[in-house]
Design an enzyme around this catalytic site. Structure first.
Site, mmCIF file in Angstrom:
data_model
loop_
_atom_site.group_PDB
_atom_site.id
_atom_site.type_symbol
_atom_site.label_atom_id
_atom_site.label_comp_id
_atom_site.label_asym_id
_atom_site.label_seq_id
_atom_site.Cartn_x
_atom_site.Cartn_y
_atom_site.Cartn_z
ATOM 1 N N ILE A 39 0.879 -1.563 -0.192
ATOM 2 C CA ILE A 39 -0.046 0.425 0.393
ATOM 3 C C ILE A 39 0.991 0.916 -0.248
ATOM 4 C CG2 ILE A 39 -1.944 1.162 1.267
ATOM 5 C CD1 ILE A 39 -2.329 -1.064 2.565
ATOM 6 N N THR A 40 1.156 1.895 -0.738
ATOM 7 C CA THR A 40 1.859 3.462 -0.913
ATOM 8 C C THR A 40 0.523 4.067 0.280
ATOM 9 O OG1 THR A 40 0.416 4.421 -3.003
ATOM 10 C CG2 THR A 40 2.403 2.356 -3.606
ATOM 11 N N SER A 44 -1.021 6.786 6.684
ATOM 12 C CA SER A 44 -1.988 7.930 7.035
ATOM 13 C C SER A 44 -3.775 7.235 6.418
ATOM 14 C CB SER A 44 -1.888 9.201 7.171
ATOM 15 O OG SER A 44 -1.400 9.417 6.066
ATOM 16 N N GLY A 45 -4.636 7.996 7.573
ATOM 17 C CA GLY A 45 -5.881 8.003 6.115
ATOM 18 C C GLY A 45 -6.348 6.677 5.034
ATOM 19 N N TYR A 192 -5.087 18.562 -10.221
ATOM 20 C CA TYR A 192 -5.437 17.702 -9.405
ATOM 21 C C TYR A 192 -6.260 16.572 -10.270
ATOM 22 C CZ TYR A 192 -7.148 14.848 -5.470
ATOM 23 O OH TYR A 192 -7.864 13.710 -4.800
#
Length: 308
Positions: A39-40, A44-45, A192
């Site tokens: 998992i990159t 966090s989150g 984005y």
């Protein structure tokens, strides 16, 4: 009477907020014993909550992060919450393509398996550039994960059936790609949006080129999640967004549910190349389903990261 109306209106408002934030949970209890999950941005989150779920299911979990101090702290928290000691971290800076290459070389040497790759890390709309002089959004959100996935693809194929889950955002719908300026870096929000659209095209083309080879690919919109992305902005903006996120955004635990669903669900496996929201396939805007654009972006990305 005025006080009563005020109370009723307030209650109604909070019920509406609660309804807006109501999301589905992944109810698939599949075990992942013997599997390895990478998992990159798992420190966090959504990434961290996904890591907890993967570890609880028995997987060997590796979180790839740039900040090793934060990664070490996250590993301790994930181990505590999941009651699993099979959680580790490795250094990866997606804003530096040399770091991506070094990471993949080390990963393949150290790890025998890779069953699930979760491309979770992302940068919000900022005007900074990566070490390779790409806009930060396009460089990290798309090109870094593009190179990472391609370099690890042989291992994913060896461990088939395997999966690649790439996080995107519904904001993709506000922009289209400009192949004359893929590295667009003028308006942060639009930059984005373009990077998140690139994530969708990437996931679709990955599904096409791995069809019949045991690797499936999914693009996931986790919802608008309460997270630390505002740290890249001013104090005033952070304060404003904290209020907005508290009112309208979902927790990272809830945001992780669709990611988890695509990582483990047999039903999701029937929709390789699909776009998922709230633990089910969702419909994309027509321009985001253009296979020709997806292939063109893949070929352009290969040149940009020097895979060809």
């Amino acid at each position: 009477m005025y006080v009563l109306y005020t109370i009723l209106a307030s209650l109604g408002f909070f019920f509406v907020l609660k309804w807006m934030k109501k999301r589905k949970y992944c109810t698939d209890l599949k075990r992942l014993d013997g599997k390895t999950v990478l998992i990159t941005g798992g420190n966090s989150g959504v990434g961290k909550d996904t890591a907890v779920s993967m570890a609880m299911r028995g997987a060997r979990v590796i979180i790839a992060c740039r900040d090793l101090d934060k990664a070490e702290k996250a590993v301790r928290e994930i181990k505590f919450k999941s009651h699993s000691l099979n959680v580790f971290h490795m250094e990866l800076d997606l804003a530096n393509l040399r770091s991506v290459r070094e990471f993949c070389k080390n990963f393949v040497q150290k790890e025998k398996r890779l069953d699930i790759l979760i491309n979770n890390a992302a940068m919000p709309g900022v005007l900074d550039c990566t070490d390779d002089n790409f806009s930060m959004c396009f460089g990290v959100n798309h090109l870094g994960h593009f190179l990472l996935t391609n370099l690890l693809l042989p291992q994913l194929k060896e461990c088939a059936p395997s999966r690649v889950v790439t996080l995107t955002c519904s904001s993709y719908k506000y922009q289209k790609l400009d192949f004359q300026d893929l590295n667009y870096n003028l308006l942060p929000f639009f930059t984005y949006c373009r990077s998140k659209l690139a994530n969708i095209y990437f996931s679709q083309e990955l599904a096409r080129i791995t069809q019949g080879k045991g690797v499936t690919s999914y693009a996931v919109h986790p919802g608008f999640v309460q997270s630390g992305w505002t740290c890249h902005y001013s104090v005033l903006f952070r304060m404003l967004m904290q209020v907005i996120m508290w009112m309208f955004f979902v927790s990272s635990e809830i945001g992780a549910q669709t990611v988890i669903y695509c990582a483990v669900s047999d039903e999701a496996a029937k929709h390789s190349g699909g776009y998922f929201v709230d633990c089910r396939p969702a419909t994309l805007r027509p321009f985001a389903r253009d296979a020709g654009v997806a292939k063109k972006l893949w070929e352009a990305s290969e040149r940009l990261v020097k895979l060809v």
